[in-house]
Design a protein around this motif. Sequence first.
Motif, PDB file in Angstrom:
ATOM      1  N   TYR A 210       0.856  -1.187   0.000  1.00 18.84           N
ATOM      2  CA  TYR A 210       0.000   0.000   0.000  1.00 18.84           C
ATOM      3  C   TYR A 210       0.891   1.235   0.000  1.00 18.84           C
ATOM      4  O   TYR A 210       1.695   1.434   0.916  1.00 18.84           O
ATOM      5  CB  TYR A 210      -0.926   0.033   1.219  1.00 18.84           C
ATOM      6  N   ASN A 211       0.780   2.028  -1.050  1.00 20.08           N
ATOM      7  CA  ASN A 211       1.517   3.285  -1.178  1.00 20.08           C
ATOM      8  C   ASN A 211       0.521   4.432  -1.241  1.00 20.08           C
ATOM      9  O   ASN A 211      -0.463   4.363  -1.984  1.00 20.08           O
ATOM     10  CB  ASN A 211       2.371   3.300  -2.449  1.00 20.08           C
ATOM     11  N   ALA A 212       0.779   5.497  -0.500  1.00 18.75           N
ATOM     12  CA  ALA A 212      -0.133   6.638  -0.485  1.00 18.75           C
ATOM     13  C   ALA A 212       0.658   7.938  -0.390  1.00 18.75           C
ATOM     14  O   ALA A 212       1.587   8.042   0.418  1.00 18.75           O
ATOM     15  CB  ALA A 212      -1.115   6.532   0.685  1.00 18.75           C
ATOM     16  N   ASN A 213       0.281   8.904  -1.218  1.00 20.67           N
ATOM     17  CA  ASN A 213       0.846  10.251  -1.174  1.00 20.67           C
ATOM     18  C   ASN A 213      -0.279  11.266  -1.149  1.00 20.67           C
ATOM     19  O   ASN A 213      -1.216  11.180  -1.951  1.00 20.67           O
ATOM     20  CB  ASN A 213       1.722  10.524  -2.402  1.00 20.67           C
ATOM     21  N   PHE A 224       3.878  19.442  -2.191  1.00 24.06           N
ATOM     22  CA  PHE A 224       4.609  18.721  -1.153  1.00 24.06           C
ATOM     23  C   PHE A 224       3.599  18.097  -0.201  1.00 24.06           C
ATOM     24  O   PHE A 224       2.449  18.558  -0.099  1.00 24.06           O
ATOM     25  CB  PHE A 224       5.549  19.658  -0.389  1.00 24.06           C
ATOM     26  N   GLY A 225       4.018  17.027   0.488  1.00 19.81           N
ATOM     27  CA  GLY A 225       3.117  16.395   1.427  1.00 19.81           C
ATOM     28  C   GLY A 225       3.652  15.083   1.950  1.00 19.81           C
ATOM     29  O   GLY A 225       4.718  14.610   1.540  1.00 19.81           O
ATOM     30  N   PRO A 226       2.912  14.460   2.870  1.00 20.62           N
ATOM     31  CA  PRO A 226       3.362  13.216   3.504  1.00 20.62           C
ATOM     32  C   PRO A 226       3.179  12.006   2.594  1.00 20.62           C
ATOM     33  O   PRO A 226       2.352  12.011   1.677  1.00 20.62           O
ATOM     34  CB  PRO A 226       2.454  13.117   4.731  1.00 20.62           C
ATOM     35  N   ALA A 227       3.970  10.975   2.874  1.00 14.66           N
ATOM     36  CA  ALA A 227       3.902   9.726   2.116  1.00 14.66           C
ATOM     37  C   ALA A 227       3.923   8.548   3.080  1.00 14.66           C
ATOM     38  O   ALA A 227       4.645   8.568   4.091  1.00 14.66           O
ATOM     39  CB  ALA A 227       5.063   9.623   1.137  1.00 14.66           C
ATOM     40  N   LEU A 228       3.139   7.523   2.781  1.00 17.54           N
ATOM     41  CA  LEU A 228       3.054   6.308   3.584  1.00 17.54           C
ATOM     42  C   LEU A 228       3.351   5.107   2.701  1.00 17.54           C
ATOM     43  O   LEU A 228       2.871   5.010   1.578  1.00 17.54           O
ATOM     44  CB  LEU A 228       1.654   6.173   4.194  1.00 17.54           C
ATOM     45  N   ARG A 229       4.165   4.185   3.234  1.00 18.78           N
ATOM     46  CA  ARG A 229       4.473   2.954   2.520  1.00 18.78           C
ATOM     47  C   ARG A 229       4.306   1.755   3.475  1.00 18.78           C
ATOM     48  O   ARG A 229       4.860   1.755   4.575  1.00 18.78           O
ATOM     49  CB  ARG A 229       5.916   2.959   1.988  1.00 18.78           C
ATOM     50  N   ILE A 230       3.554   0.761   3.015  1.00 13.49           N
ATOM     51  CA  ILE A 230       3.384  -0.489   3.765  1.00 13.49           C
ATOM     52  C   ILE A 230       3.707  -1.644   2.831  1.00 13.49           C
ATOM     53  O   ILE A 230       3.111  -1.769   1.757  1.00 13.49           O
ATOM     54  CB  ILE A 230       1.948  -0.641   4.309  1.00 13.49           C
ATOM     55  N   ASN A 231       4.654  -2.478   3.236  1.00 11.50           N
ATOM     56  CA  ASN A 231       5.037  -3.651   2.446  1.00 11.50           C
ATOM     57  C   ASN A 231       5.034  -4.888   3.339  1.00 11.50           C
ATOM     58  O   ASN A 231       5.699  -4.908   4.379  1.00 11.50           O
ATOM     59  CB  ASN A 231       6.424  -3.472   1.836  1.00 11.50           C
TER      60      ASN A 231
END
Length: 441
Positions: A210-213, A224-231
């Motif tokens: 799951y990738n989210a920006n 610009f902004g936050p980013a989340l990565r779940i692997n």
Amino acid sequence: MNSKSGLLRVILTLAAMLFSTVIHAEITSQNLPTKSSEQPYFNSLKDAEARSLAYDDAIEKIETQEDNCNTDQTCDALDTAKTDLEYGKHNHIAKNGLAMFDILGGPAFTPENGLMMALGGLYSFKTERDQAELQRSSVSLFGIVNKGDGDVGYSLRSKQNLFFDNDDIRYNGLFVLADQSENFWGVGYNAGKQQAASDDTLLNKTALTYNANLDFKSDYGFYFGPALRINYFKPDEDSLPPTAIDDENFQQFKDKPLSIGLGFSINYDCRDVTVNAWQGQYLNFEYINYSPSFGGDNQYQKALIDHRYYHTLAVGKVLAFYNAYQWSEGDVPYYDLPTLGGQSSLRGLYQGRYRDTEAIEHTLEYRHTFLRNNGELSAHGMTLWAGIGSVAGTDTHLYEKLLYSYGIGYRYELQPRMNVRVDLGFSDGDSGFYLTFTEAF
């Protein structure tokens, strides 16, 4: 007798032409424009939807007439009129920001998954239809059943591209859930090069990505902004191949399946449409820090520099350039090391065959959209591309050993500026046939 036959043919031809003229006059009398430049904007959503129904009624009426046409010229005229109306409805939806939903399914083949049957849908819409410059948002979802070198597998894949507030706020998301087999060669260029895919490289795994920006536009034009990565990557330890058993990185992280990262991105974007650009460029920098304090198992960091440039040569003719550099440092698990290949990167190359602490790629693509007889763009197009790339860190340096990809593709504009993509890609020892939505970059 011959003169009478000739006279009869002339009479029938004139009658067909007259009937064709009546058909087009009838369409015109319904006040349904077909060209994009002629489309009005309706302030009322109800009126815009009513216009869509008017197109449907006109198309249905012509289809009824086609069932009873008795000459080729009459049938051709009806078919042309129906096609004009179909494009007219398409242009109307684009101008008025109406929602669309389409279903797509069929066979495909990729190096990673083998033969696949895919079924999916694409939903596109405007979050605020009165904002003329706001891009259409889209959500796609694909379900896939595949039979590769191992057992039957499945996967669920969804992409989200959402635009809000005059394009000042953007959300990009990717979700992939898979229970499949794949080949694992190890880490480094030499590991991927030294043997072909076989039972000695095949492993079964359950994986989730799951990738989210979430990006916000600044007063200076940058986002610009936050980013989340779940692997999450969990191999079946009862059937590990020799390549996994012998690989130090695999053994170190096979019991640490979860990586969670938080970071940020900053980018400049002047593309006309992000999912199918004809002009403009995109420059992005992204940094992600993975830490057990976020709930994962591993500590490392990654960065990405991504540049894309688009140049319109003429109407329907676009050159697209893609450049990307991936970097990683720390205890990076094999399943999250920079890699090349797949449906969006050096298409035709097995994604994950070459993985290491760094990766770089460059791709040039020519995109051609065919024109209709009236000079407007049709829904059909094709593409040609060629690219090179390299991984480095374990046994090579960047550009020391080059990888390549080239191929050809077909495009169909299913929704305004959103294509169905069918690509046939080739590389050294691999090939792939990809079926999906939106462009590779």
